[in-house]
Design an enzyme around this catalytic site. Sequence first.
Site, short mmCIF file in Angstrom:
data_model
loop_
_atom_site.label_atom_id
_atom_site.label_comp_id
_atom_site.label_asym_id
_atom_site.label_seq_id
_atom_site.Cartn_x
_atom_site.Cartn_y
_atom_site.Cartn_z
N GLU A 18 1.06 -1.53 12.49
CA GLU A 18 -0.10 -1.06 11.73
C GLU A 18 -0.57 0.31 12.19
OE1 GLU A 18 -0.78 -2.52 9.08
OE2 GLU A 18 0.37 -4.35 9.46
N HIS A 21 1.19 2.91 10.13
CA HIS A 21 0.51 3.16 8.86
C HIS A 21 -0.76 3.99 9.08
CE1 HIS A 21 3.19 0.53 6.75
NE2 HIS A 21 2.74 -0.58 7.32
#
Length: 450
Positions: A18, A21
């Site tokens: 994550e 991202h």
Amino acid sequence: MTLLAFIVAIAVLVVFHELGHYWVARLCNVKVLRFSLGFGKAIYVKRFAGGETEWALSVIPFGGYVKMLDEREGEVPPHELARAFNRQPVLRRMAIVVAGPIANLLLAIVLYWALFIYGVPGIKPILGEVPSATPAATAQLRAQETIISINGQATPSWQEVRWILLDLVLQKRQADIELRTVEGRSVLRMLDMSVLTPGDLDGDFLQKIGLQPYQPPIYPIIDKLTEGGAAQRAGLQTQDRVLRVNGQAIPRWAVFVEAVRSHPGSVLNIDIERAGSLLTLSVTPDTATEGGKQIGRIGAAPLIDRKAFEAMLTEVHYPPRVALGEAVRKTWETSVVSLKMMWKMVTGEVSLKNLSGPITIADYAGQSAQIGLGAYLGFLALISISLGVLNLLPIPLLDGGHLLYYTVELIKGSPVSEKVWEAGQKVGIALLVTMMAFAIYNDISRLILG
């Protein structure tokens, strides 16, 4: 230990995924509303002073997400439209999406780099007994020969031998094996692995080929006795050497174990040598149940030459610059082999029994953590690669599915329709649920059947 190791592994892999991202979204000036470790209801939320992102810990720990400003998920103030994800050029959106899997692959490279600098423990690639009527026997491989390289690739440990041969099996290619004989000569042997079937990959495929690591002999000399066990009750003592059982010669401890296991509750006449004298003792193995089958046990352990076994261990390490290259190579090759395995599962060439779910992964996490930090980091690197490769598959709901949509948009010049998007989401859910069902079924089967 197993549960803790599993939770730590999931947390590390999800956070790095994550963060990939998140970092690229920030570089592209996309507003990130929430970074969550876990799904579902948030049990802890923190917003740092001057920050615009909520950092959350959610109740379901198996995953995480980064929520970005997006008109498809809610109203966006006019002054922030330029920072909405859906308003970004398609190449920026693709970069943000692919950053998660790339972060997992980069994490694997960093972990392997550290391991290769520190040193990866392994087993020397020395061959054990080669069973007759196997491809290895046909290739004239011999026990105690050392594997130097396979198809020109160095094999410093048995783990590397296994990995290279797995790749060759998936490619249905011949293995050109360079060996060093017991006499010290270098020889080249051609190993044909075309006889392997898809089912052979369900278990230890090396045994099907006829390859196994060499183990120093364990002789039938008793080192320890269980208090009150059948062996002690019959008068056996430490340092006794077992010569025969019911007239059968016992050259190795494994032969003795098999004789005992196959005679639960039956009297065994054991000829031993004790301090230069020959004796015969009658031993009745206690009956135990293992895997639904009755076996015999006497409560005796062998004398093991620990120096001989320690001599079989090796440590693979490189200087920092070379280690980085090896880490990149290892990550690339592991990714390629993972993709090949997945494709062969789709085509039916490899059984779906090879799919593993959370139970098996948790078990491996616990086992590797108990072995040591090096083994655990190696496990993390392997799972990180698997997560990165899996997320790149063109399945809706996964990062690869979004990349597929954006690639279509890049080609046709406009986004895919809402109907296509929704249909893809349904297909993606069905595929992922099916994969998870198979993986959990395999986990349960392994627990029950071993």
